[in-house]
Design an enzyme around this catalytic site. Structure first.
Site: not given
Ligand code: ADP
Ligand code: MG
Length: 210
Positions: A147, A149, A152, A165, A184
């Site tokens: 995934d 992109k 992430n 992610d 995605t």
């Molecule tokens: P999902 O699996 O639901 O896509 P993610 O782990 O990609 O979850 O987190 C979703 C969003 O949250 C990310 O795209 C980012 O915008 C924000 N985010 C996630 N982890 C962090 C972090 N460690 N610091 C800042 N923002 C974060």
């Molecule tokens: Mg994500």
């Protein structure tokens, strides 16, 4: 507070309490399918983190729990790399899982690219080099991310990348191929599309990240 018939506090509440006892949740940083990511502060140290709060009760999909356990396993396998997100703490209950990550102050590469519109060749080279180093580490452990992109790929306070992610990541045995359609829409690799749309097409492996 949730209590059972005997008046005992249910264990899932205890797990959530464990998180709230240690961290002060702040504003939402991002959202996913069944998760919310919030900035939080570790009470004891005052240090900032990002908590991915996965609501298991919110989803009709029983696979969310297992998928999150797999995500935690993969995060631990790839830990200790400068360009991969560091998992700091985990709290688990039957209704919620809290994944506490290092905070990436500058958020998603996606939003950064939208803001700056153009990136110099020098900055692009830096980001791509860091991404390739992170991916080489992930692939070296036999893991496909699946995934990749700009949403992430996060940016820390020095604008260094942190790959995140690992929700679709998969550990592959040597020579193993996959056929599962995941990732995605809009970012899917041709190998992954081909094996899902064409009769007799071969499976895919790590090349879907490249
Ligand atoms: P999902 O699996 O639901 O896509 P993610 O782990 O990609 O979850 O987190 C979703 C969003 O949250 C990310 O795209 C980012 O915008 C924000 N985010 C996630 N982890 C962090 C972090 N460690 N610091 C800042 N923002 C974060
Ligand atoms: Mg994500």
């Amino acid at each position: 507070m949730a209590v059972d018939d005997d008046g005992d506090v249910l264990p899932d509440r205890d797990a959530a309490k464990g998180f709230y006892a240690k961290y002060e949740p702040k504003e939402v940083l991002g959202r996913g399918g069944c998760s919310v990511v919030r900035r939080c502060i570790e009470k004891e140290t005052g240090q900032q983190f990002a908590a991915k709060i996965i609501d298991l009760s919110d989803s009709s999909d029983e696979g969310v729990h297992e998928a999150t356990i797999r995500e935690i396993d993969v995060l631990r396998m790839v830990a200790g790399h400068p360009y991969i997100i560091e998992l700091h703490d985990v709290f688990e209950s039957s209704t919620f899982i809290f994944l506490v990550f290092e905070l990436c102050e500058h958020g998603e590469l996606f939003d950064h690219l939208t803001t700056v519109v153009t990136l110099s060749e020098k900055k692009t080279k830096l980001i791509m080099r860091q991404l390739f180093e992170a991916l080489a580490h992930v692939h070296g452990k036999g893991i496909a991310h699946r995934d990749l992109k700009p949403e992430n790929i996060l940016l820390d306070d020095n604008y260094n990348i942190k790959l995140t992610d690992f929700g679709f990541a998969k550990v592959l045995q040597p020579g193993e191929t996959l056929t599962e359609l995941c990732g995605t829409p809009g970012y899917l690799a041709p190998e992954l599309l081909r094996c899902n749309m064409m009769e007799g097409a071969p499976g895919y492996a790590h090349q879907v990240d490249l």
